[in-house]
Design an enzyme around this catalytic site. Structure first.
Site, short mmCIF file in Angstrom:
data_model
loop_
_atom_site.label_atom_id
_atom_site.label_comp_id
_atom_site.label_asym_id
_atom_site.label_seq_id
_atom_site.Cartn_x
_atom_site.Cartn_y
_atom_site.Cartn_z
N GLY A 1 0.80 -1.22 0.00
CA GLY A 1 0.00 0.00 0.00
C GLY A 1 0.83 1.27 0.00
O GLY A 1 0.28 2.38 -0.09
N LYS B 1 4.31 1.26 -4.34
CA LYS B 1 5.36 0.70 -5.21
C LYS B 1 4.84 0.52 -6.64
O LYS B 1 5.46 0.97 -7.60
CB LYS B 1 5.85 -0.67 -4.66
N THR C 1 2.24 1.81 -8.11
CA THR C 1 1.86 3.08 -8.72
C THR C 1 3.09 3.76 -9.30
O THR C 1 3.09 4.23 -10.45
CB THR C 1 1.21 4.00 -7.66
N ARG D 1 -6.55 -9.74 -8.65
CA ARG D 1 -7.50 -8.66 -8.34
C ARG D 1 -8.17 -8.24 -9.65
O ARG D 1 -7.59 -8.44 -10.72
CB ARG D 1 -6.77 -7.46 -7.75
N ARG E 1 -8.19 1.34 -1.58
CA ARG E 1 -7.89 0.50 -2.74
C ARG E 1 -8.93 -0.61 -2.90
O ARG E 1 -9.12 -1.14 -3.99
CB ARG E 1 -6.47 -0.09 -2.61
N ARG F 1 -1.57 -7.27 6.51
CA ARG F 1 -0.69 -6.36 5.77
C ARG F 1 -0.23 -5.19 6.64
O ARG F 1 0.92 -4.75 6.55
CB ARG F 1 -1.39 -5.87 4.49
N ASN G 1 6.66 8.22 0.05
CA ASN G 1 5.66 8.55 -0.98
C ASN G 1 4.49 9.29 -0.33
O ASN G 1 3.46 8.71 -0.03
CB ASN G 1 5.19 7.25 -1.65
N ASP G 2 4.70 10.60 -0.17
CA ASP G 2 3.63 11.46 0.37
C ASP G 2 2.94 12.07 -0.85
O ASP G 2 1.92 11.57 -1.32
CB ASP G 2 4.26 12.51 1.29
N1 LIG Z 1 1.23 9.50 -3.26
C1 LIG Z 1 0.03 8.94 -3.18
N2 LIG Z 1 -0.99 9.66 -2.69
C2 LIG Z 1 -2.23 9.11 -2.58
N3 LIG Z 1 -2.55 7.84 -2.94
C3 LIG Z 1 -1.55 7.08 -3.42
C4 LIG Z 1 -0.22 7.59 -3.57
N4 LIG Z 1 0.55 6.60 -4.07
C5 LIG Z 1 -0.25 5.53 -4.25
N5 LIG Z 1 -1.51 5.82 -3.87
C6 LIG Z 1 -2.68 4.91 -3.86
O1 LIG Z 1 -2.47 4.02 -2.75
C7 LIG Z 1 -2.92 2.70 -3.07
C8 LIG Z 1 -1.76 1.72 -2.86
O2 LIG Z 1 -0.80 1.94 -3.86
P1 LIG Z 1 -0.10 0.72 -4.62
O3 LIG Z 1 -1.12 -0.30 -5.00
O4 LIG Z 1 0.74 1.29 -5.70
O5 LIG Z 1 0.80 0.16 -3.42
P2 LIG Z 1 1.83 -1.04 -3.40
O6 LIG Z 1 2.97 -0.61 -2.55
O7 LIG Z 1 2.16 -1.47 -4.79
O8 LIG Z 1 0.99 -2.17 -2.67
P3 LIG Z 1 1.14 -3.78 -2.74
O9 LIG Z 1 2.49 -4.11 -2.22
O10 LIG Z 1 0.02 -4.26 -1.89
O11 LIG Z 1 0.98 -4.20 -4.18
C9 LIG Z 1 -3.43 2.74 -4.50
O12 LIG Z 1 -4.83 2.83 -4.49
C10 LIG Z 1 -2.78 4.01 -5.09
O13 LIG Z 1 -3.59 4.60 -6.08
N1 LIG Z 2 9.53 -11.90 -1.75
C1 LIG Z 2 8.66 -11.56 -2.73
N2 LIG Z 2 7.69 -10.65 -2.48
C2 LIG Z 2 6.88 -10.32 -3.49
C3 LIG Z 2 7.00 -10.87 -4.76
N3 LIG Z 2 6.03 -10.35 -5.55
C4 LIG Z 2 5.35 -9.47 -4.78
N4 LIG Z 2 5.86 -9.44 -3.54
C5 LIG Z 2 5.44 -8.63 -2.41
O1 LIG Z 2 4.27 -9.18 -1.86
C6 LIG Z 2 3.55 -8.16 -1.19
C7 LIG Z 2 2.09 -8.24 -1.54
O2 LIG Z 2 1.88 -8.03 -2.90
P1 LIG Z 2 0.37 -7.91 -3.46
O3 LIG Z 2 0.52 -7.78 -4.94
O4 LIG Z 2 -0.35 -9.14 -3.03
O5 LIG Z 2 -0.21 -6.68 -2.82
C8 LIG Z 2 4.18 -6.83 -1.61
O6 LIG Z 2 4.98 -6.36 -0.55
C9 LIG Z 2 5.07 -7.22 -2.77
O7 LIG Z 2 6.21 -6.39 -2.86
C10 LIG Z 2 8.03 -11.82 -4.99
O8 LIG Z 2 8.23 -12.36 -6.09
N5 LIG Z 2 8.83 -12.12 -3.95
#
Ligand SMILES: Nc1ncnc2c1ncn2[C@@H]1O[C@H](COP(=O)(O)OP(=O)(O)OP(=O)(O)O)[C@@H](O)[C@H]1O
Ligand SMILES: Nc1nc2c(ncn2[C@@H]2O[C@H](COP(=O)(O)O)[C@@H](O)[C@H]2O)c(=O)[nH]1
Length: 198
Positions: free
Chosen positions: A14, A17, A19, A44, A137, A148, A171-172
């Site tokens: 969340g 990353k 994004t 999803r 989300r 999480r 990431n603010d």
């Molecule tokens: N700077 C920001 N300000 C507000 N909302 C944000 C910002 N960056 C990301 N978001 C929103 O926050 C939510 C989480 O972002 P994102 O899915 O990219 O996180 P993630 O780190 O990839 O999570 P995960 O590891 O679960 O896949 C999304 O709905 C995204 O649109």
């Molecule tokens: N160690 C690994 N972590 C992974 C990999 N692919 C994703 N991730 C991490 O899992 C969580 C949850 O992801 P989500 O898509 O279910 O929200 C997140 O922190 C990812 O960075 C992997 O191959 N190896």
């Protein structure tokens, strides 16, 4: 030329990353390639098999792990995740910057390999904001959300360990975080663009 250095993105679920890395890949045509991980979690809405993840059963994934097909793998929030050797090789074969999005267990395990990536931690401004982003989300059940958030507390502490990450980006404001990310990767981006024209 030796291939460009891969980039590891890590940080709490969340934090933003995906994004940020999607923005990066979109803006830089044919510079980055995403290492498509395997996972046992369900897709999803909007996610695509083979693009976002390879969605597999636990039995199939465990068999592949036992067969030595993964560089690293981890259990996260009740599911298996892992980076296959094939996923990284597919990107490196094209001389692109290979992006890995992995949790902290993955970071620890990648550090034991010879991949030599740039390690970037993406962090939320606060736990409250992280929780709001995850809730907004609308991808998690209450149980998954709590798992999480618990993992996030540990991931946030982990990012403070000296020497673990090359750069920690909070990431603010999204544009500011993205600007910082591009600045961090400028040298590698330039190398790939230069190799394309030579
Ligand atoms: N700077 C920001 N300000 C507000 N909302 C944000 C910002 N960056 C990301 N978001 C929103 O926050 C939510 C989480 O972002 P994102 O899915 O990219 O996180 P993630 O780190 O990839 O999570 P995960 O590891 O679960 O896949 C999304 O709905 C995204 O649109
Ligand atoms: N160690 C690994 N972590 C992974 C990999 N692919 C994703 N991730 C991490 O899992 C969580 C949850 O992801 P989500 O898509 O279910 O929200 C997140 O922190 C990812 O960075 C992997 O191959 N190896």
């Amino acid at each position: 030329m030796a291939g460009p250095r891969p980039v590891v993105f890590s940080g709490p679920s969340g934090a933003g990353k995906s994004t940020l890395l999607k923005k990066l890949i979109k803006e830089h045509d044919n510079v980055f390639g995403f290492s498509v991980s395997h996972t046992t979690r369900n897709p999803r809405p909007g996610e695509e098999n083979g693009r976002d993840y390879h969605y597999v059963t636990r039995e199939k994934m465990q068999a592949a792990i036992d067969n030595g097909e993964f560089i690293e793998n981890a259990e996260f929030s009740g599911n298996l995740y892992g980076t296959s050797k094939a996923a990284v090789q597919a990107v490196q074969a094209k001389n692109l910057i290979c992006i890995l999005d992995i949790d902290m267990q993955g970071v620890k395990n990648i550090k034991k390999t010879d991949l030599n990536p740039i390690y970037i931690s993406i962090q939320p401004p606060s736990m409250d904001i992280l929780e709001k982003r995850l809730r907004d989300r609308k991808t998690e059940s209450e149980e998954s959300l709590q798992k999480r958030l618990n993992a996030a507390r540990v991931e946030m502490e982990f990012s403070k360990e000296p020497g673990m990450f090359d750069v920690v980006i909070v990431n603010d404001n999204l544009d500011d975080a993205y600007g910082r990310l591009k600045q961090t990767l400028l040298e590698e981006i330039n190398k790939v663009n230069k190799a394309k024209t030579s």
